[in-house]
Design a protein around this motif. Structure first.
Motif, PDB file in Angstrom:
ATOM      1  N   VAL A 236     -72.707 -13.464 -11.078  1.00 39.11           N
ATOM      2  CA  VAL A 236     -72.904 -14.394 -10.551  1.00 39.11           C
ATOM      3  C   VAL A 236     -71.134 -14.929  -9.859  1.00 39.11           C
ATOM      4  N   SER A 237     -71.488 -14.583  -8.738  1.00 41.48           N
ATOM      5  CA  SER A 237     -70.075 -15.734  -8.288  1.00 41.48           C
ATOM      6  C   SER A 237     -70.532 -16.855  -7.477  1.00 41.48           C
ATOM      7  N   PHE A 238     -69.182 -17.813  -7.888  1.00 42.83           N
ATOM      8  CA  PHE A 238     -69.484 -18.922  -6.645  1.00 42.83           C
ATOM      9  C   PHE A 238     -67.981 -19.501  -6.176  1.00 42.83           C
ATOM     10  N   GLY A 239     -66.714 -18.855  -6.460  1.00 46.24           N
ATOM     11  CA  GLY A 239     -65.834 -19.421  -5.627  1.00 46.24           C
ATOM     12  C   GLY A 239     -65.484 -18.047  -5.233  1.00 46.24           C
ATOM     13  N   GLU A 240     -64.123 -18.389  -4.577  1.00 45.66           N
ATOM     14  CA  GLU A 240     -62.759 -17.614  -4.539  1.00 45.66           C
ATOM     15  C   GLU A 240     -61.719 -18.078  -4.323  1.00 45.66           C
ATOM     16  N   ALA A 241     -61.380 -18.284  -5.442  1.00 44.27           N
ATOM     17  CA  ALA A 241     -59.987 -18.688  -5.567  1.00 44.27           C
ATOM     18  C   ALA A 241     -58.901 -17.788  -5.588  1.00 44.27           C
ATOM     19  N   GLU A 242     -59.237 -17.218  -5.514  1.00 41.75           N
ATOM     20  CA  GLU A 242     -57.874 -15.827  -5.052  1.00 41.75           C
ATOM     21  C   GLU A 242     -58.241 -14.504  -3.914  1.00 41.75           C
ATOM     22  N   GLY A 243     -59.530 -14.993  -3.107  1.00 41.28           N
ATOM     23  CA  GLY A 243     -59.519 -14.580  -2.255  1.00 41.28           C
ATOM     24  C   GLY A 243     -61.534 -13.978  -1.687  1.00 41.28           C
ATOM     25  N   ARG A 244     -61.350 -13.607  -1.003  1.00 38.65           N
ATOM     26  CA  ARG A 244     -62.858 -12.616  -0.690  1.00 38.65           C
ATOM     27  C   ARG A 244     -62.945 -11.405  -2.018  1.00 38.65           C
ATOM     28  N   PRO A 245     -64.287 -10.814  -2.576  1.00 37.87           N
ATOM     29  CA  PRO A 245     -64.474  -9.924  -2.378  1.00 37.87           C
ATOM     30  C   PRO A 245     -64.178  -8.902  -1.466  1.00 37.87           C
ATOM     31  N   PHE A 246     -63.596  -7.832  -2.566  1.00 39.57           N
ATOM     32  CA  PHE A 246     -62.515  -6.656  -1.339  1.00 39.57           C
ATOM     33  C   PHE A 246     -64.211  -5.966  -0.618  1.00 39.57           C
ATOM     34  N   PRO A 247     -63.739  -5.177  -0.084  1.00 41.08           N
ATOM     35  CA  PRO A 247     -65.018  -4.341   0.702  1.00 41.08           C
ATOM     36  C   PRO A 247     -65.340  -3.203   0.630  1.00 41.08           C
ATOM     37  N   ASN A 248     -65.226  -2.670  -0.987  1.00 39.10           N
ATOM     38  CA  ASN A 248     -65.517  -1.890  -1.898  1.00 39.10           C
ATOM     39  C   ASN A 248     -66.598  -2.786  -2.739  1.00 39.10           C
ATOM     40  N   LEU A 249     -67.271  -3.712  -2.082  1.00 45.52           N
ATOM     41  CA  LEU A 249     -67.981  -4.623  -3.506  1.00 45.52           C
ATOM     42  C   LEU A 249     -69.270  -3.840  -4.128  1.00 45.52           C
ATOM     43  N   TRP A 250     -70.421  -2.835  -2.275  1.00 44.19           N
ATOM     44  CA  TRP A 250     -71.692  -2.208  -2.452  1.00 44.19           C
ATOM     45  C   TRP A 250     -70.962  -0.906  -3.048  1.00 44.19           C
ATOM     46  N   GLU A 251     -69.803  -0.892  -3.803  1.00 43.21           N
ATOM     47  CA  GLU A 251     -69.977   0.743  -4.590  1.00 43.21           C
ATOM     48  C   GLU A 251     -69.921   0.287  -5.929  1.00 43.21           C
ATOM     49  N   ARG A 252     -69.194  -0.948  -5.841  1.00 44.50           N
ATOM     50  CA  ARG A 252     -69.385  -1.555  -7.408  1.00 44.50           C
ATOM     51  C   ARG A 252     -70.022  -1.671  -7.756  1.00 44.50           C
ATOM     52  N   LEU A 253     -71.464  -1.967  -7.489  1.00 45.58           N
ATOM     53  CA  LEU A 253     -72.826  -2.721  -7.693  1.00 45.58           C
ATOM     54  C   LEU A 253     -73.604  -1.331  -8.401  1.00 45.58           C
ATOM     55  N   MET A 254     -73.104  -0.522  -7.428  1.00 45.07           N
ATOM     56  CA  MET A 254     -74.542   0.626  -7.134  1.00 45.07           C
ATOM     57  C   MET A 254     -73.879   1.366  -8.468  1.00 45.07           C
ATOM     58  N   SER A 255     -72.766   1.710  -8.859  1.00 43.57           N
ATOM     59  CA  SER A 255     -71.987   2.260  -9.433  1.00 43.57           C
ATOM     60  C   SER A 255     -72.373   1.989 -11.084  1.00 43.57           C
ATOM     61  N   LYS A 256     -73.327   0.654 -11.176  1.00 43.23           N
ATOM     62  CA  LYS A 256     -73.672   0.816 -12.233  1.00 43.23           C
ATOM     63  C   LYS A 256     -75.563   0.093 -12.525  1.00 43.23           C
ATOM     64  N   SER A 257     -75.671  -0.056 -11.147  1.00 45.12           N
ATOM     65  CA  SER A 257     -77.192  -0.235 -11.181  1.00 45.12           C
ATOM     66  C   SER A 257     -76.653  -2.539 -11.170  1.00 45.12           C
ATOM     67  N   LEU A 258     -75.775  -2.617 -11.200  1.00 46.19           N
ATOM     68  CA  LEU A 258     -75.568  -4.289 -11.344  1.00 46.19           C
ATOM     69  C   LEU A 258     -76.307  -4.895 -10.118  1.00 46.19           C
ATOM     70  N   THR A 259     -77.184  -6.413 -10.515  1.00 47.04           N
ATOM     71  CA  THR A 259     -76.986  -7.644  -9.602  1.00 47.04           C
ATOM     72  C   THR A 259     -75.783  -8.562  -8.912  1.00 47.04           C
ATOM     73  N   PHE A 260     -76.027  -8.865  -7.754  1.00 49.37           N
ATOM     74  CA  PHE A 260     -75.124  -9.433  -7.812  1.00 49.37           C
ATOM     75  C   PHE A 260     -75.416 -11.305  -7.221  1.00 49.37           C
ATOM     76  N   THR A 261     -75.176 -12.255  -7.697  1.00 47.11           N
ATOM     77  CA  THR A 261     -75.845 -13.187  -7.311  1.00 47.11           C
ATOM     78  C   THR A 261     -74.374 -14.088  -6.207  1.00 47.11           C
ATOM     79  N   ARG A 262     -74.540 -14.655  -4.569  1.00 50.26           N
ATOM     80  CA  ARG A 262     -73.279 -15.380  -4.634  1.00 50.26           C
ATOM     81  C   ARG A 262     -74.423 -16.744  -4.597  1.00 50.26           C
TER      82      ARG A 262
END
Length: 327
Positions: A236-262
């Motif tokens: 669960v993401s609710f902010g980007e104090a350091e910066g936006r998620p990297f472009p590899n977000l899809w790969e990170r989620l797919m590699s473990k069948s994760l769910t993601f909420t902003r």
């Protein structure tokens, strides 16, 4: 009325106390005499234009307020002039003597709660509740990795998680901010500048990984966090104090069948049972002493710039508030 205007984002001295026309409540809105305004990291980002407000500039800042209703607009039911209320303001405008707010987002403040406390929770505590109980299901035995655990949302989310029977592993980026988080129930807090939080989280869970990540940092911290979570976990993401998620977000989620909420609090259905339950549990928890609100410092109205600078220093563990018209 007095107002603090953000004249131009990212300027050196871009917060100015000025005179501005008092707003008029429209349909479904109320006009509020502001007593206190809560300070949030989003306020610092709006002032710097790293999180530009869609209304553009110049802009009266302030996203979270408490006060008393001065005027009721058409089609408002359940509230009257003089009622003590708190609210978060999607359209900003809280750094002023008066502001308007949709009645559907108002939180009625009970007798016995100070308006300084009331300005300290509408955005942060309700966000924390919905992070754990609306877009997530937090249950006994869960292990949660919570970044920025020593901040306002972090301290509140820690309490909600512990009340639900979960275990919190927290991280901070500044030495000393771990103290309050541990007092509020975190099982372990890692200073990211001094220790590898990935190794610490994996050791704590015996190599199994955490069940959920709650993140307000984004960028490299979020990216590294994917190594700490088990398969089928939830991020669960609710902010980007350091910066936006990297472009590899899809790969990170797919590699473990994760769910993601902003998550953004303004997207909640304010007529829903979930919203009503969140308000009841936050207000009830504060009144019963089960939910602790830590106000670290109160700033006078003309020192709003100093308040934002203090929060941006990342030395704050708790809540900063602006005294507009203290009652």
């Amino acid at each position: 009325m007095r107002a603090i205007l953000i004249t131009a984002p990212a300027g050196g001295d871009n917060l100015n106390v000025t005179e501005a026309p008092a707003p008029t409540p429209g349909h479904g809105e109320v006009l509020i005499d502001v007593a206190y305004c809560g300070c949030n990291f989003a306020d610092t980002m709006i002032a710097k234009e790293t999180y530009p407000h869609p209304k553009g500039y110049p802009l009266i800042g302030g996203l979270e307020i408490s006060g008393r209703i001065a005027e009721v607009g058409p089609d408002v039911r359940g509230f009257a002039v003089g009622d003590a209320v708190a609210s978060f303001l999607e359209e900003a405008g809280g750094f002023a003597d008066q502001c308007v707010a949709p009645a559907e987002r108002l939180v009625a403040i009970p007798d016995g709660m100070g308006l300084n406390v009331a300005a300290s929770f509408p955005l942060q505590a309700l966000t924390a509740w919905h992070l754990l109980h609306n877009v997530s299901v937090t249950k006994p035995g869960d292990v949660i990795l919570l970044h920025a655990v020593g901040g306002g949302v972090g301290l509140l989310a820690t309490q909600f998680a512990v009340h639900a029977g979960a275990t919190v592993i927290g991280t901070v980026g500044t030495r000393g901010k771990e103290k309050c988080a541990l007092e509020f129930g975190a099982a372990m807090v890692v200073n990211r500048e001094e220790e590898d939080f990935v190794a610490a989280a994996m050791a704590f869970t015996g190599g199994n990984g955490v069940d959920e990540i709650v993140d307000s940092t984004g960028a490299s911290i979020l990216d590294r966090s994917f190594a700490t979570i088990r398969k089928l976990g939830h991020v669960v993401s609710f902010g980007e104090a350091e910066g936006r998620p990297f472009p590899n977000l899809w790969e990170r989620l797919m590699s473990k069948s994760l769910t993601f909420t902003r998550f953004h609090l303004g997207h909640v259905d304010f007529a829903s049972d979930a919203w009503r339950k969140s308000v009841d549990e936050v207000v009830g928890g504060v009144m019963a002493g089960a939910l602790r609100i830590r106000i670290e410092e109160t700033f006078p109205f003309e020192k709003a710039g100093a308040m934002l600078e203090r929060l941006a220093s990342r030395q704050v563990s708790g809540k900063l508030i602006l005294a507009v018209n203290p009652l």
